[in-house]
Design a protein around this motif. Structure first.
Motif, PDB file in Angstrom:
ATOM      1  N   GLU A 228     -52.532  47.035 -34.441  1.00 29.76           N
ATOM      2  CA  GLU A 228     -53.872  47.524 -34.132  1.00 29.76           C
ATOM      3  C   GLU A 228     -53.861  49.010 -33.816  1.00 29.76           C
ATOM      4  OE1 GLU A 228     -56.069  43.420 -32.797  1.00 29.76           O
ATOM      5  OE2 GLU A 228     -55.126  44.579 -31.200  1.00 29.76           O
ATOM      6  N   VAL A 230     -51.833  51.124 -35.093  1.00 31.65           N
ATOM      7  CA  VAL A 230     -51.640  51.794 -36.385  1.00 31.65           C
ATOM      8  C   VAL A 230     -52.931  51.784 -37.197  1.00 31.65           C
ATOM      9  CG1 VAL A 230     -50.417  51.651 -38.590  1.00 31.65           C
ATOM     10  CG2 VAL A 230     -49.174  51.296 -36.461  1.00 31.65           C
ATOM     11  N   ILE A 231     -53.621  50.637 -37.234  1.00 33.04           N
ATOM     12  CA  ILE A 231     -54.836  50.525 -38.049  1.00 33.04           C
ATOM     13  C   ILE A 231     -55.954  51.404 -37.489  1.00 33.04           C
ATOM     14  CG2 ILE A 231     -56.698  48.928 -38.714  1.00 33.04           C
ATOM     15  CD1 ILE A 231     -54.159  48.698 -40.383  1.00 33.04           C
ATOM     16  N   LEU A 235     -52.996  54.922 -41.064  1.00 31.86           N
ATOM     17  CA  LEU A 235     -51.628  54.803 -41.560  1.00 31.86           C
ATOM     18  C   LEU A 235     -50.999  56.178 -41.732  1.00 31.86           C
ATOM     19  CD1 LEU A 235     -52.188  52.111 -44.311  1.00 31.86           C
ATOM     20  CD2 LEU A 235     -51.035  51.783 -42.142  1.00 31.86           C
ATOM     21  N   LEU A 272     -61.205  45.281 -35.781  1.00 35.72           N
ATOM     22  CA  LEU A 272     -61.928  44.761 -36.948  1.00 35.72           C
ATOM     23  C   LEU A 272     -63.108  45.668 -37.299  1.00 35.72           C
ATOM     24  CD1 LEU A 272     -61.830  40.913 -36.239  1.00 35.72           C
ATOM     25  CD2 LEU A 272     -60.370  42.248 -37.757  1.00 35.72           C
ATOM     26  N   LEU A 275     -61.715  48.544 -39.120  1.00 34.64           N
ATOM     27  CA  LEU A 275     -61.327  48.092 -40.456  1.00 34.64           C
ATOM     28  C   LEU A 275     -62.555  47.973 -41.361  1.00 34.64           C
ATOM     29  CD1 LEU A 275     -58.724  47.321 -41.811  1.00 34.64           C
ATOM     30  CD2 LEU A 275     -59.061  44.972 -41.071  1.00 34.64           C
ATOM     31  N   ALA A 276     -63.665  47.518 -40.794  1.00 40.67           N
ATOM     32  CA  ALA A 276     -64.880  47.343 -41.587  1.00 40.67           C
ATOM     33  C   ALA A 276     -65.521  48.690 -41.925  1.00 40.67           C
ATOM     34  CB  ALA A 276     -65.866  46.452 -40.831  1.00 40.67           C
ATOM     35  N   PRO A 279     -61.661  51.784 -43.187  1.00 41.71           N
ATOM     36  CA  PRO A 279     -60.399  51.075 -43.405  1.00 41.71           C
ATOM     37  C   PRO A 279     -59.167  51.975 -43.423  1.00 41.71           C
ATOM     38  CG  PRO A 279     -61.817  50.951 -45.345  1.00 41.71           C
ATOM     39  CD  PRO A 279     -62.632  51.545 -44.258  1.00 41.71           C
ATOM     40  N   ASP A 288     -51.426  54.626 -48.226  1.00 42.68           N
ATOM     41  CA  ASP A 288     -50.246  53.747 -48.234  1.00 42.68           C
ATOM     42  C   ASP A 288     -49.688  53.511 -49.627  1.00 42.68           C
ATOM     43  OD1 ASP A 288     -51.463  50.381 -48.278  1.00 42.68           O
ATOM     44  OD2 ASP A 288     -52.506  52.194 -48.857  1.00 42.68           O
TER      45      ASP A 288
END
Lengths: 289, 330
Positions: A228, A230-231, A235, A272, A275-276, A279, A288
Motif C-alpha cells: 500500500e 508503494v501503490i 512505483l 483503493l 488505485l481508482a 493508478p 513498471d
C-alpha cells in the motif's frame, strides 16, 4: 488536541511503512519480481532478534548488528540459490515460489515460537517520549524509526546515484541484456538487491518488534502495508514510498480514531481510492513496464 | 468414437459412480470425499484463472468467505431454501468480483496478486466490523436443523452438491477451452500484446474468467459453510484456502485439466500421512510445491505426459484429415 496527537503518530508510523515498502519496491524495480513472502521475512527479522536477545542477553537495538548481516546473507543466498533460476521464465514461478515461502516461513515461526504474540524487550526505551505539551508527546521509538527510514532512503539514493554498483543496479533495471553486454553480472546484481531488501526488512522487523507485540502470522498484513505504501506513493519512487507510507499511517490512525476496528480498513480504502483515481500513484516517476 | 464423446462418457460414468456413494457409503467416507471434491473444484477454478488466464490471484479466499456469509444470511436471515442459498452465494461473489476486477486489473502481474489479497482483506474486515448482525470476529453459526431434515440428510446433500460442483468446474473448464473464449485465453497466455493486436478483447476475456471463478468459488464457500456450521471470518477468509489451491495445482500440473485432479489426490495422500503434524504438513506441502516449480514446473501430470502420450481432456486443436479434404474440394 487528541487529533494533533493522532496525526503526529500517523506520520511517524509512516516511517515504518516506508521501510516495508522500500524493500518490496527495490526488488520489483531491479528484477520485476513481487516477493509475496516479504511480510513474513519482516517477521523473521523480528523473531531472529528475539532469539539473539534472549540467547545473548543483548538489547534489541544492538541485535541489529547481528540480525541485519545474517538476513542480508539469507536474502543473497535465496536469490542465488532459488529465485535466479526463475528469471526470464514468466510471471508464475517467482510468485508461486515466494507464496510457498510465505506459508513455509509462517509455519516454521509458529513451530519455533508458538502462535502467541511476543515483544522485544527494550526496557525504558519502549515507552520513553518527548513531551511537547500536556496532551502531545512524541514517542522516542516511533521517532527513531522515522529517522532510520529517512536515513535508509537517503542512503539508497546516494548508493544508486554515486556508486558504481548503484549504477549497475539502475542499468540492470533498465535493460538487463545491454547491461550484461557492458560486463555487468545481472545475477550477482539480483542477489545483491535481494540481500539489501532483506537487510532493510530485518531493520524494519526489529523496530516493529520494539514498538509492538508481534506473532508469526502477522506477515501477510505487513506485506499488504508495504504494497500500500508503494501503490499510494507510486512505483519506482524512493521518496514517494515515504510519502505513501505517511499517507497510509495517517489514514490508519485517523480511521482508528473514529472507530478502533477501522485501523486497517481505512488504510485499504485509501489505497483503493488512489488505485481508482491515480493508478500510477501520487508521486510516480517511472513506469513498471 | 471421437474424443469429445469418449470424454462425456467417461465423465458420466465417473459421476454416476461417485453419486452412488450417497446410497451406500458411510458417513466418514462421504465426509472425506466431500472435502476432496470441493478442494478439487476450487483448485480447478484457480487453475482456470492462473494457468489459463494468467491471473495469479492470491485473494481467492475472498469468495470462500463471501459465499459462506451469503449462505448464512440468505438461509438463516431471509429464509431461503438451502439450494437457493448456494446459488445466491455464487451470485454475491460474482457481483463483488466486478469492482474487484476493475481495481485489480489496473495492477500488473505480481502486484495484481497482492491487490487481490487486499480486496480479500477488505471483505474480511468489513464482515468483522459487523458485530451485531454477523457476529464480528467470533462469527455466527448456521442453524442447520432448519435446513435439513436430519444430520445424515445434511451430509448426503452436501456430498451431492460437492460432486456437482467438482464435475461442473471440470466440464466448464473443458468447455471453455474448446470455445472461442478458450482460444482467446490461450492466445493471451502465450502473448498478450499479440493477442490484443489480433482483435481479442483481452480485458473482456479476463473479466469473464475472473467473474466465473468467483461465482464457482463462492458456491464452494457456501458448501464449506454448510459443512463447518460455525462461520468465523478468520478461518473463512483465511489465505490458507488459496494456499491449498496453489499447492494442489502446482503439484499436479498447472494449465492442464488433469493436473488439479492428480494434485488433489496427492494433496490428500500427503495430508492423511501428516495429519498429526500440524504445521509440518503445511511446511512439507510448501516445500514440495516450491521444489516442483523449480525442478518440474509442468507438475506431476506433465511428467507423466512426457513418458506416455495420454490426454484425458482433449483441449488441443487437431487438424482432421476429413476437414482438410473438404476444404480442398471447396
Amino acid at each position: 488536541m487528541q487529533w494533533i496527537n493522532t496525526l503526529v503518530q500517523g506520520i511517524l508510523l509512516g516511517g515504518l511503512y516506508a521501510l516495508y515498502g522500500t524493500g518490496l519496491s527495490l526488488i520489483f524495480g531491479v528484477m520485476r519480481i513481487v516477493n509475496l513472502a516479504h511480510g513474513d521475512f519482516i517477521m523473521l527479522g523480528a523473531f531472529m532478534s528475539l532469539l539473539v536477545t534472549s540467547m545473548l542477553g543483548l538489547p534489541p537495538l544492538i541485535s541489529i548488528a547481528i540480525v541485519v548481516p545474517v538476513m542480508f546473507l539469507l536474502g543473497f543466498l535465496l536469490q542465488r540459490g532459488i529465485l535466479n533460476q526463475t528469471i526470464g521464465k514468466g510471471l508464475m514461478p517467482p510468485l508461486v515460489i515466494t507464496f510457498g515461502l510465505s506459508i513455509i516461513v509462517q509455519n516454521v515461526l509458529q513451530m519455533g515460537f508458538s502462535a502467541d504474540s511476543q515483544g522485544l524487550d527494550a526496557g525504558a526505551l519502549e515507552t520513553a517520549s518527548i513531551p511537547i505539551n500536556d496532551q502531545i508527546s512524541i514517542g522516542i521509538m516511533p521517532l527513531i524509526t522515522f529517522i532510520v527510514a529517512v536515513a535508509v532512503l537517503a542512503g539508497l539514493q546516494l548508493f544508486f546515484n554515486r556508486t558504481k554498483v548503484g549504477q549497475a543496479f539502475r542499468a540492470t533495471s533498465d535493460d538487463p541484456e545491454t547491461a550484461e553486454l557492458m560486463g555487468i553480472n545481472s545475477r550477482q546484481i539480483y542477489a545483491l538487491a535481494m540481500g539489501i531488501s532483506f537487510a532493510i526488512v530485518a531493520l524494519a522487523g526489529i523496530l516493529l518488534g520494539i514498538r509492538t507485540n508481534f506473532a508469526p502470522t502477522d506477515g501477510p498484513a505487513r506485506l499488504i502495508f508495504a504494497f500500500e505504501a508503494v501503490i499510494i506513493g507510486g512505483l519506482g519512487s524512493l521518496w514517494g514510498t515515504l510519502a505513501g507510507g505517511i499517507i497510509l499511517g495517517l489514514s490508519q490512525n485517523i480511521g482508528a480514531q473514529i472507530n478502533p476496528t477501522w485501523f486497517q480498513l481505512a488504510g485499504h480504502i485509501v489505497t483503493l481510492i488512489v488505485l481508482a483515481v491515480r493508478p500510477t500513484g501520487l508521486f510516480a516517476r517511472t513506469r513498471d513496464s | 468414437m471421437n474424443r469429445d464423446r469418449r470424454l462425456i462418457l467417461i465423465l458420466s460414468i465417473a459421476f454416476i459412480f461417485f453419486a452412488s456413494f450417497a446410497f451406500w457409503a458411510g458417513r466418514g467416507t462421504m465426509n472425506t470425499l466431500t472435502e476432496f471434491f470441493y478442494l478439487l473444484a476450487i483448485a480447478q477454478l484457480w487453475n482456470l484463472l492462473a494457468g489459463y488466464a494468467g491471473l495469479v490471484s492470491v485473494g481467492q479466499q475472498a469468495w470462500i468467505g463471501l459465499g459462506a456469509y451469503a449462505l448464512l444470511v440468505s438461509t438463516d436471515d431471509i429464509g431461503l431454501p438451502v439450494y437457493a442459498g448456494i446459488v445466491v452465494a455464487g451470485l454475491v461473489a460474482g457481483v463483488l468480483a466486478i469492482p474487484t476486477a476493475l481495481l485489480g486489473f489496473r495492477l500488473r502481474g505480481g502486484y495484481f496478486a497482492i491487490g487481490t489479497w487486499v480486496m480479500a482483506e477488505v471483505f474480511r474486515l468489513s464482515v468483522t466490523a459487523s458485530s451485531d448482525w454477523l457476529g464480528g470476529g467470533l462469527g455466527r453459526s448456521i442453524i442447520v436443523n432448519n435446513l435439513f431434515s436430519s444430520p445424515s440428510a445434511r451430509i448426503t446433500s452436501i456430498y451431492i452438491v460437492a460432486i456437482v460442483l467438482a464435475f461442473g468446474t471440470v466440464a466448464l473448464t473443458q468447455y471453455l477451452m474448446r470455445s472461442k473464449v478458450g482460444l482467446g485465453l490461450t492466445a493471451i497466455r502465450d502473448n498478450e500484446d499479440a493477442a490484443a493486436s489480433l482483435g481479442i478483447n483481452t480485458y473482456r476475456v479476463k473479466m469473464i474468467i475472473f467473474i466465473l471463478c468467483a461465482v464457482g468459488t463462492g458456491m464452494v464457500g457456501a458448501l464449506i459453510a454448510l459443512n463447518q456450521i460455525n462461520i468465523i471470518p478468520k478461518s473463512m477468509f483465511s489465505v490458507n484456502w488459496t494456499a491449498f489451491m496453489v499447492f494442489i495445482v502446482v503439484i499436479g500440473g498447472i494449465g492442464t485439466i488433469e493436473g488439479p485432479i492428480i494434485g488433489t489426490i496427492i494433496f490428500f495422500l500427503i495430508r492423511e500421512y501428516l495429519s498429526d503434524f500440524g504445521e509440518w504438513s503445511f511446511i512439507i506441502l510448501g516445500v514440495i510445491a516450491v521444489g516442483m516449480m523449480l525442478i518440474a514446473p509442468q507438475g506431476v501430470w506433465g511428467l507423466i505426459k512426457e513418458r506416455v502420450d495420454v490426454e484425458i481432456f482433449p483441449v488441443r486443436r487437431l487438424i482432421s484429415a476429413e476437414r482438410l479434404k473438404s476444404l480442398g474440394r471447396g
